[in-house]
Design a protein around this motif. Structure first.
Motif, PDB file in Angstrom:
ATOM      1  N   PHE A 170       0.842  -1.207   0.000  1.00 45.88           N
ATOM      2  CA  PHE A 170       0.000   0.000   0.000  1.00 45.88           C
ATOM      3  C   PHE A 170       0.874   1.254   0.000  1.00 45.88           C
ATOM      4  O   PHE A 170       0.630   2.192  -0.764  1.00 45.88           O
ATOM      5  CB  PHE A 170      -0.913   0.000   1.217  1.00 45.88           C
ATOM      6  CG  PHE A 170      -1.714   1.268   1.366  1.00 45.88           C
ATOM      7  CD1 PHE A 170      -2.886   1.448   0.656  1.00 45.88           C
ATOM      8  CD2 PHE A 170      -1.278   2.282   2.216  1.00 45.88           C
ATOM      9  CE1 PHE A 170      -3.617   2.632   0.783  1.00 45.88           C
ATOM     10  CE2 PHE A 170      -1.992   3.463   2.347  1.00 45.88           C
ATOM     11  CZ  PHE A 170      -3.170   3.632   1.631  1.00 45.88           C
ATOM     12  N   ALA A 171       1.895   1.259   0.847  1.00 46.95           N
ATOM     13  CA  ALA A 171       2.760   2.440   0.962  1.00 46.95           C
ATOM     14  C   ALA A 171       3.529   2.708  -0.324  1.00 46.95           C
ATOM     15  O   ALA A 171       3.669   3.859  -0.747  1.00 46.95           O
ATOM     16  CB  ALA A 171       3.730   2.255   2.126  1.00 46.95           C
ATOM     17  N   GLU A 172       4.015   1.633  -0.962  1.00 46.54           N
ATOM     18  CA  GLU A 172       4.810   1.829  -2.174  1.00 46.54           C
ATOM     19  C   GLU A 172       3.977   2.394  -3.307  1.00 46.54           C
ATOM     20  O   GLU A 172       4.460   3.186  -4.125  1.00 46.54           O
ATOM     21  CB  GLU A 172       5.456   0.517  -2.628  1.00 46.54           C
ATOM     22  CG  GLU A 172       6.453   0.742  -3.753  1.00 46.54           C
ATOM     23  CD  GLU A 172       6.967  -0.537  -4.396  1.00 46.54           C
ATOM     24  OE1 GLU A 172       7.860  -0.435  -5.236  1.00 46.54           O
ATOM     25  OE2 GLU A 172       6.461  -1.617  -4.044  1.00 46.54           O
ATOM     26  N   THR A 173       2.714   2.009  -3.376  1.00 45.12           N
ATOM     27  CA  THR A 173       1.874   2.464  -4.483  1.00 45.12           C
ATOM     28  C   THR A 173       1.057   3.698  -4.147  1.00 45.12           C
ATOM     29  O   THR A 173       0.595   4.391  -5.053  1.00 45.12           O
ATOM     30  CB  THR A 173       0.913   1.337  -4.928  1.00 45.12           C
ATOM     31  OG1 THR A 173       0.192   0.860  -3.785  1.00 45.12           O
ATOM     32  CG2 THR A 173       1.670   0.185  -5.549  1.00 45.12           C
ATOM     33  N   GLY A 174       0.881   4.004  -2.859  1.00 45.50           N
ATOM     34  CA  GLY A 174       0.008   5.110  -2.487  1.00 45.50           C
ATOM     35  C   GLY A 174       0.683   6.283  -1.809  1.00 45.50           C
ATOM     36  O   GLY A 174       0.277   7.433  -1.998  1.00 45.50           O
ATOM     37  N   LEU A 175       1.707   6.007  -1.021  1.00 44.96           N
ATOM     38  CA  LEU A 175       2.401   7.077  -0.304  1.00 44.96           C
ATOM     39  C   LEU A 175       3.675   7.404  -1.065  1.00 44.96           C
ATOM     40  O   LEU A 175       4.516   6.539  -1.267  1.00 44.96           O
ATOM     41  CB  LEU A 175       2.726   6.634   1.129  1.00 44.96           C
ATOM     42  CG  LEU A 175       1.522   6.149   1.958  1.00 44.96           C
ATOM     43  CD1 LEU A 175       1.986   5.704   3.334  1.00 44.96           C
ATOM     44  CD2 LEU A 175       0.468   7.237   2.075  1.00 44.96           C
ATOM     45  N   LEU A 176       3.830   8.622  -1.485  1.00 43.10           N
ATOM     46  CA  LEU A 176       4.926   8.987  -2.378  1.00 43.10           C
ATOM     47  C   LEU A 176       6.309   8.751  -1.767  1.00 43.10           C
ATOM     48  O   LEU A 176       7.293   8.640  -2.484  1.00 43.10           O
ATOM     49  CB  LEU A 176       4.785  10.452  -2.797  1.00 43.10           C
ATOM     50  CG  LEU A 176       3.556  10.735  -3.667  1.00 43.10           C
ATOM     51  CD1 LEU A 176       3.410  12.213  -3.920  1.00 43.10           C
ATOM     52  CD2 LEU A 176       3.626   9.981  -4.977  1.00 43.10           C
ATOM     53  N   VAL A 177       6.357   8.675  -0.443  1.00 39.83           N
ATOM     54  CA  VAL A 177       7.641   8.421   0.210  1.00 39.83           C
ATOM     55  C   VAL A 177       7.995   6.933   0.186  1.00 39.83           C
ATOM     56  O   VAL A 177       9.075   6.545   0.614  1.00 39.83           O
ATOM     57  CB  VAL A 177       7.633   8.911   1.675  1.00 39.83           C
ATOM     58  CG1 VAL A 177       7.510  10.422   1.722  1.00 39.83           C
ATOM     59  CG2 VAL A 177       6.504   8.260   2.465  1.00 39.83           C
ATOM     60  N   GLY A 178       7.101   6.090  -0.345  1.00 37.15           N
ATOM     61  CA  GLY A 178       7.344   4.640  -0.339  1.00 37.15           C
ATOM     62  C   GLY A 178       8.008   4.117  -1.590  1.00 37.15           C
ATOM     63  O   GLY A 178       8.087   2.907  -1.789  1.00 37.15           O
ATOM     64  N   PHE A 179       8.522   5.034  -2.437  1.00 39.63           N
ATOM     65  CA  PHE A 179       9.094   4.593  -3.716  1.00 39.63           C
ATOM     66  C   PHE A 179      10.338   3.726  -3.550  1.00 39.63           C
ATOM     67  O   PHE A 179      10.726   3.000  -4.462  1.00 39.63           O
ATOM     68  CB  PHE A 179       9.436   5.806  -4.591  1.00 39.63           C
ATOM     69  CG  PHE A 179      10.529   6.682  -4.050  1.00 39.63           C
ATOM     70  CD1 PHE A 179      11.857   6.434  -4.351  1.00 39.63           C
ATOM     71  CD2 PHE A 179      10.228   7.751  -3.220  1.00 39.63           C
ATOM     72  CE1 PHE A 179      12.864   7.240  -3.840  1.00 39.63           C
ATOM     73  CE2 PHE A 179      11.228   8.566  -2.708  1.00 39.63           C
ATOM     74  CZ  PHE A 179      12.548   8.307  -3.017  1.00 39.63           C
ATOM     75  N   PHE A 180      10.998   3.794  -2.367  1.00 39.44           N
ATOM     76  CA  PHE A 180      12.257   3.052  -2.185  1.00 39.44           C
ATOM     77  C   PHE A 180      12.032   1.606  -1.756  1.00 39.44           C
ATOM     78  O   PHE A 180      12.986   0.823  -1.687  1.00 39.44           O
ATOM     79  CB  PHE A 180      13.132   3.762  -1.139  1.00 39.44           C
ATOM     80  CG  PHE A 180      12.470   3.945   0.190  1.00 39.44           C
ATOM     81  CD1 PHE A 180      12.464   2.930   1.126  1.00 39.44           C
ATOM     82  CD2 PHE A 180      11.824   5.143   0.502  1.00 39.44           C
ATOM     83  CE1 PHE A 180      11.850   3.088   2.353  1.00 39.44           C
ATOM     84  CE2 PHE A 180      11.206   5.310   1.734  1.00 39.44           C
ATOM     85  CZ  PHE A 180      11.220   4.286   2.657  1.00 39.44           C
ATOM     86  N   PHE A 181      10.785   1.212  -1.467  1.00 34.47           N
ATOM     87  CA  PHE A 181      10.542  -0.175  -1.045  1.00 34.47           C
ATOM     88  C   PHE A 181      10.773  -1.139  -2.215  1.00 34.47           C
ATOM     89  O   PHE A 181      10.422  -0.844  -3.357  1.00 34.47           O
ATOM     90  CB  PHE A 181       9.113  -0.341  -0.531  1.00 34.47           C
ATOM     91  CG  PHE A 181       8.894   0.193   0.854  1.00 34.47           C
ATOM     92  CD1 PHE A 181       9.576  -0.340   1.936  1.00 34.47           C
ATOM     93  CD2 PHE A 181       7.999   1.229   1.092  1.00 34.47           C
ATOM     94  CE1 PHE A 181       9.381   0.148   3.216  1.00 34.47           C
ATOM     95  CE2 PHE A 181       7.795   1.727   2.361  1.00 34.47           C
ATOM     96  CZ  PHE A 181       8.487   1.185   3.428  1.00 34.47           C
ATOM     97  N   PRO A 182      11.329  -2.335  -1.935  1.00 34.19           N
ATOM     98  CA  PRO A 182      11.611  -3.313  -3.002  1.00 34.19           C
ATOM     99  C   PRO A 182      10.388  -4.145  -3.337  1.00 34.19           C
ATOM    100  O   PRO A 182      10.319  -5.339  -3.017  1.00 34.19           O
ATOM    101  CB  PRO A 182      12.725  -4.166  -2.373  1.00 34.19           C
ATOM    102  CG  PRO A 182      12.420  -4.144  -0.903  1.00 34.19           C
ATOM    103  CD  PRO A 182      11.834  -2.774  -0.621  1.00 34.19           C
TER     104      PRO A 182
END
Length: 240
Positions: free
Chosen positions: A31-43
């Protein structure tokens, strides 16, 4: 202090994340990687593949005791979280996108992202753009708010968001689930190269389109030069 440092480092390590956070943690990260812009670094891609391994018979062999997960929970929860995250990103783009991306000095929310995404939409159409973005790290995070900023219709975005979310999450999970035993002996050595190959295959249509576009421009430029009938530097535009 050491535990906090270790946690911060392991956020970028898919194997450590899967072994530590469980099903709920995996779904929260998707959810964070696709919705929260700060989650782009998750693998995201490797995370889903390893989550599939954690639901297979090779779970303990790869991730240690107590790592076993429910494949049913992952197959249902992952696409739902991916859909919800992308919808949030699209909503943020519609509501605050122009302000968010109108920051020339920003290192993350740059105005050129909107221009590039607009070209991406024009080349591939909204359906392909939204679906293909799911398989490209970082792009899958930023495309959603940019789509909202460009006022992509909510119904159109939702339809292709659902299609892309299911294709991405279920494909990655099932790769891990059905190949867990084969991956177990070599997962540390070959996971990153395998992910690089998957990403390369995913973005190959974009490279093909870029090459085609360059060929078209060269052909148009050559045709324009032939019609002009004058060599470059002939003085045609000089005054006097």
């Amino acid at each position: 202090m050491d535990q906090h440092l270790q946690l911060a480092v392991n956020v970028l390590d898919a194997k450590s994340l899967v072994a530590s956070v469980g099903v709920i943690g995996i779904l929260a990260i998707i959810f964070a990687e696709t919705g929260l812009l700060v989650g782009f670094f998750f693998p995201g891609d490797s995370l889903l593949i390893l989550a599939g391994v954690a639901a297979s018979s090779a779970a303990e062999k790869v991730l240690g005791p107590g790592a076993q997960m429910s494949i049913a929970a992952l197959l249902i929860g992952a696409p739902l979280c991916a859909i919800a995250g992308a919808q949030l990103g699209h909503l943020l783009g519609r509501k605050v996108g122009p302000k968010m991306f109108d920051k020339p000095n920003s290192k993350i929310f740059r105005p050129e992202y909107v221009g590039k995404a607009e070209e991406y939409f024009e080349k591939f159409g909204p359906a392909k753009a939204v679906v293909m973005a799911r398989f490209i790290p970082i792009v899958r995070t930023f495309l959603n708010p940019v789509a909202g900023t460009l006022q992509m219709p909510a119904k159109t975005f939702f339809l292709w968001n659902v299609v892309g979310a299911f294709l991405w999450t279920e494909t990655m999970l099932l790769i891990g689930y059905f190949t867990g035993d084969q991956l177990a002996p070599v997962i540390d050595k070959y996971l990153l190269p395998a992910m690089a190959l998957i990403i390369l295959i995913s973005v190959s249509p974009i490279f093909v389109e870029i090459i085609r576009e360059r060929k078209k421009k060269k052909a148009a430029a050559a045709a324009g030069g032939a019609e002009d009938g004058e060599p470059v530097g002939s003085g045609r535009h000089r005054k006097g």
